[in-house]
Design an enzyme around this catalytic site. Structure first.
Site, PDB file in Angstrom:
ATOM      1  N   ASP A  76      -3.239   1.504   7.013  1.00  0.00           N
ATOM      2  CA  ASP A  76      -2.391   1.141   5.880  1.00  0.00           C
ATOM      3  C   ASP A  76      -2.012  -0.334   5.915  1.00  0.00           C
ATOM      4  OD1 ASP A  76      -2.462   3.752   4.975  1.00  0.00           O
ATOM      5  OD2 ASP A  76      -0.701   4.349   6.129  1.00  0.00           O
TER       6      ASP A  76
ATOM      7  N   ASP B 298       0.860  -1.188   0.000  1.00  0.00           N
ATOM      8  CA  ASP B 298       0.000   0.000   0.000  1.00  0.00           C
ATOM      9  C   ASP B 298       0.894   1.234   0.000  1.00  0.00           C
ATOM     10  OD1 ASP B 298      -2.751   1.279   0.404  1.00  0.00           O
ATOM     11  OD2 ASP B 298      -1.602   2.109   2.074  1.00  0.00           O
TER      12      ASP B 298
ATOM     13  N   GLU C 126      -2.011  -1.377  -5.840  1.00  0.00           N
ATOM     14  CA  GLU C 126      -3.241  -0.712  -6.254  1.00  0.00           C
ATOM     15  C   GLU C 126      -3.038   0.071  -7.544  1.00  0.00           C
ATOM     16  OE1 GLU C 126      -5.904   0.656  -2.595  1.00  0.00           O
ATOM     17  OE2 GLU C 126      -3.857   1.367  -2.399  1.00  0.00           O
TER      18      GLU C 126
END
Length: 472
Positions: free
Chosen positions: A403, A226, A321
């Site tokens: 996170d 992340d 992502e």
């Protein structure tokens, strides 16, 4: 110009070395890079003048056959025209390499092609305007594709056409050994200037066997990453990678340097709104600002390279992502921090490094709520503000850093996917890059009994199946 396609098992990568040229060699480098800029600007003006002349003639009713001949902007057309007129517009052309002029013409052909594709809708993204002329203050660069291009056997010099042997600041041993072993082939060389320093970047076709280094043992099969602002990245293993924040660290020095430059006599007079000759002190002050920006960029790039190389070497599968950074940066409160972190670099670097070391890269769907979903019970919250740095689940009572929770959700996305992919499932760059979407609510990681029915249920996945987005 046809794009080079490496053979199977080979990849195209760059080896960049800092140069240490003498005064005479520095003059030759500036002369050749200036020739590239001159060819670009002159042919750009010519193409624009021909277009304007044809439009004026057409407005007076001149027939198509009698209009001024069209000036094509493909590279062969630009090169043909330049060879016809160079002895009049650039009588000094023989002092520079032909590759320098070809660099400017190739850049112009690409710029005009992108402008036309954007205008006709063939190019996605923001609408592009007409190419602008290159200024002398722009970054100097020239690309060499033919002639004597090699690294010296002594590991301390590079050889370039019309420039000769130029000493390097660092050893070229890594590239020289690959070339000697027959596992690398130099395709081109590009010289460029950044903050007063000259660099030579070799575009090299390298044979890679997708083997992991002996010093990089596998730490696990799947890792979710992340990217953030407070931390450079957070891994699903719980590791928090610190963010050096290079721009924020240099902000005080940068402010002083810019204020010092503002007090100098620059090339523009704000009182009379006219141009003037800039002082040497102004130029030195501008050089100091440029060096600070170059240092910031180098620190940022080094941080991302270290992290992405470690991830590609130590893990079998990396999940990231698909961030819409261009939209995120519109938030004026986060714009500076986001630009300083450069989160989009993570996916770009892993896109080719996973292919180098035989790992797999999965890209989660842009709309997957990794931060809002509980990594334990998979319950998604309707809202989660940026101020909430701890994820508190009201269903199962999980309390975890938001996170780390997001990274774990990313890792859980591909627990059900077969990880051993055949060799023919690679992308053109040799990397396994897949786009995945989340499983339905209640689908626990590794729970094969709860796999939903559909066209892909109950049978072994093939290479063709893995080419598509995983939807359920």
């Amino acid at each position: 110009m046809k794009r080079y396609e490496p053979p199977a098992g080979w990849v195209v990568q760059a080896y960049k070395f800092a140069l240490d040229p003498g005064d005479t060699q520095t003059g030759s480098l500036r002369r050749n890079t200036g020739a590239a800029r001159f060819a670009y600007n002159h042919m750009l003006r010519r193409v624009g003048a021909v277009q304007a002349q044809r439009a004026a003639e057409a407005s007076y009713g001149v027939s198509e056959a009698d209009l001024t001949p069209w000036q094509g902007w493909s590279l062969p057309d630009l090169r043909r025209t330049w060879n016809e007129i160079k002895q009049w517009v650039a009588p000094w052309w023989a002092a520079c390499s032909k590759e320098a002029f070809n660099t400017g013409l190739a850049n112009l052909s690409a710029a005009l092609g992108n402008w036309h594709a954007s205008r006709t809708g063939a190019r996605k993204g923001r609408r592009m305007g007409w190419p602008r002329p290159k200024r002398k203050q722009a970054q100097r660069s020239a690309r060499f594709t033919t002639g004597a291009i090699r690294v010296d056997p002594g590991y301390r010099h590079v050889v370039l056409p019309r420039l000769g042997r130029i000493r390097t600041h660092e050893s070229t041993r890594k590239l020289a050994r690959r070339i000697r072993a027959g596992t690398a082939q130099i395709l081109s060389a590009t010289v460029s200037e950044t903050a007063g320093r000259w660099f030579c970047s070799f575009q090299v076709a390298v044979r890679r066997d997708h083997n992991r280094p002996a010093h990089a043992p596998r730490a696990g099969r799947v890792v979710g990453v992340d990217a953030g602002v407070k931390h450079l990245a957070v891994l699903s293993t719980g590791e928090l990678v610190p963010n050096p924040k290079p721009f924020n660290a240099a902000l005080k020095k940068l402010g002083k340097a810019q204020r010092r430059a503002a007090r100098r006599i620059g090339p523009y007079d704000p009182a009379t709104r006219s141009k003037r000759t800039a002082s040497k002190r102004w130029q030195r002050a501008q050089d100091a600002v440029t060096r600070l920006h170059a240092t910031v960029a180098a620190v940022r790039a080094d941080s991302w390279h270290r992290l992405t190389t470690r991830l590609a070497q130590q893990f079998d599968t990396v999940v990231v992502e698909h961030l819409h950074v261009a939209g995120m940066i519109r938030n004026r409160k986060l714009a500076r921090s986001l630009a300083d972190a450069a989160p989009a670099t993570l996916r770009r670097h892993l896109g080719y490094k996973t292919g180098w070391y035989g790992s797999i890269l999965y890209v989660a769907d842009r709309w997957y709520p990794s931060s809002k979903t509980c990594s334990a019970c998979k319950t998604a919250k309707p809202k989660l503000s940026l101020a909430e740095r701890t994820f508190n689940c009201t269903t199962c009572g999980l309390s975890l850093d938001r996170d780390v929770n997001a990274a774990r959700n990313l890792a859980d996305l591909v627990r059900h996917v077969d990880l051993e992919l055949p060799g023919d499932a690679k992308t053109g760059r040799g990397a396994y890059v897949r786009s995945v979407r989340p499983a339905p609510a209640g689908w626990a990681a590794g729970d094969e009994a709860s796999r939903p029915s559909g066209v892909n249920a109950g049978r072994q996945r093939t290479a063709a199946d893995r080419e598509f987005t995983f939807t359920h």
